[in-house]
Scaffold this motif. Structure first.
Motif, PDB file in Angstrom:
ATOM      1  N   GLY A 114      43.257  32.727  51.026  1.00 19.59           N
ATOM      2  CA  GLY A 114      42.560  33.323  52.218  1.00 19.59           C
ATOM      3  C   GLY A 114      41.474  34.304  51.947  1.00 19.59           C
ATOM      4  O   GLY A 114      42.105  35.222  50.969  1.00 19.59           O
ATOM      5  N   PRO A 115      40.534  34.624  52.745  1.00 15.05           N
ATOM      6  CA  PRO A 115      39.764  36.310  52.607  1.00 15.05           C
ATOM      7  C   PRO A 115      40.866  37.119  52.622  1.00 15.05           C
ATOM      8  O   PRO A 115      41.511  37.381  53.703  1.00 15.05           O
ATOM      9  N   SER A 116      40.649  38.277  51.835  1.00  9.01           N
ATOM     10  CA  SER A 116      41.334  39.334  52.121  1.00  9.01           C
ATOM     11  C   SER A 116      40.557  40.551  51.317  1.00  9.01           C
ATOM     12  O   SER A 116      40.430  40.325  50.029  1.00  9.01           O
ATOM     13  N   GLU A 117      39.793  41.449  51.829  1.00  9.02           N
ATOM     14  CA  GLU A 117      39.161  42.667  51.364  1.00  9.02           C
ATOM     15  C   GLU A 117      40.038  43.293  50.496  1.00  9.02           C
ATOM     16  O   GLU A 117      39.761  44.000  49.343  1.00  9.02           O
ATOM     17  N   TYR A 122      35.999  35.083  45.133  1.00 11.89           N
ATOM     18  CA  TYR A 122      36.296  34.190  45.943  1.00 11.89           C
ATOM     19  C   TYR A 122      37.042  34.688  47.375  1.00 11.89           C
ATOM     20  O   TYR A 122      36.819  34.177  48.405  1.00 11.89           O
ATOM     21  N   LEU A 123      37.709  35.932  47.251  1.00 11.12           N
ATOM     22  CA  LEU A 123      38.276  36.413  48.346  1.00 11.12           C
ATOM     23  C   LEU A 123      37.704  37.494  49.253  1.00 11.12           C
ATOM     24  O   LEU A 123      38.321  37.737  50.305  1.00 11.12           O
ATOM     25  N   TYR A 124      36.595  37.849  48.912  1.00  5.82           N
ATOM     26  CA  TYR A 124      36.018  38.989  49.952  1.00  5.82           C
ATOM     27  C   TYR A 124      35.392  38.022  51.100  1.00  5.82           C
ATOM     28  O   TYR A 124      34.695  37.052  50.910  1.00  5.82           O
ATOM     29  N   PRO A 125      35.725  38.696  52.106  1.00  7.30           N
ATOM     30  CA  PRO A 125      35.408  38.162  53.394  1.00  7.30           C
ATOM     31  C   PRO A 125      33.664  38.186  53.419  1.00  7.30           C
ATOM     32  O   PRO A 125      33.357  39.194  53.374  1.00  7.30           O
ATOM     33  N   LYS A 126      33.131  37.014  53.736  1.00  6.62           N
ATOM     34  CA  LYS A 126      31.763  37.086  53.661  1.00  6.62           C
ATOM     35  C   LYS A 126      31.084  38.286  54.732  1.00  6.62           C
ATOM     36  O   LYS A 126      30.230  38.769  54.364  1.00  6.62           O
ATOM     37  N   GLU A 127      31.742  38.223  55.733  1.00  2.00           N
ATOM     38  CA  GLU A 127      31.212  39.064  56.888  1.00  2.00           C
ATOM     39  C   GLU A 127      31.411  40.498  56.557  1.00  2.00           C
ATOM     40  O   GLU A 127      30.604  41.449  57.156  1.00  2.00           O
ATOM     41  N   SER A 128      32.218  40.946  55.687  1.00  2.00           N
ATOM     42  CA  SER A 128      32.346  42.394  55.365  1.00  2.00           C
ATOM     43  C   SER A 128      31.639  42.830  54.100  1.00  2.00           C
ATOM     44  O   SER A 128      31.706  43.979  53.851  1.00  2.00           O
TER      45      SER A 128
END
Length: 105
Positions: free
Chosen positions: A47-50, A71-77
């Motif tokens: 799952g996403p995790s900056e 792949y893991l960078y949250p798109k919104e951040s």
């Protein structure tokens, strides 16, 4: 967490692909030879995790760590500045392609 991820890389390793990438001049000292579907599967399990993505991106020596980070960078951040910073520090064309594909801003 990073140790668990490296164990997954080891489980999926492909020596033939790794040898081809080494011969192609990849600068990483560790290449497990994972293909994108395998990296994607690992990412889905995490799952996403900056924070985790930053740690993986900082792992300059392992090809798969750098790709998994995208792949893991949250798109919104993810900001345009972050993408430009990553592109400037990318070590291979493959990394640049993954940044552009996964982190569109």
């Amino acid at each position: 967490m990073l140790k668990d991820i490296k164990q997954k890389f080891f489980a999926y390793r492909n020596g033939i692909v790794a040898d081809v990438l080494r011969r192609a001049g990849y600068p990483h000292s560790v290449i497990f030879g994972l293909q994108l579907p395998q990296i994607s599967e690992i990412a889905r399990g995490l799952g996403p995790s900056e924070e985790l993505a930053d740690a993986l991106w900082a792992d300059l020596d392992v090809r798969e760590s750098r790709i998994l980070a995208c792949y893991l960078y949250p798109k919104e951040s993810v900001t345009k500045e972050k993408v430009e910073e990553m592109l400037a520090s990318a070590r291979t064309q493959e990394e640049k392609d993954m940044i552009r594909f996964k982190l569109k801003v």
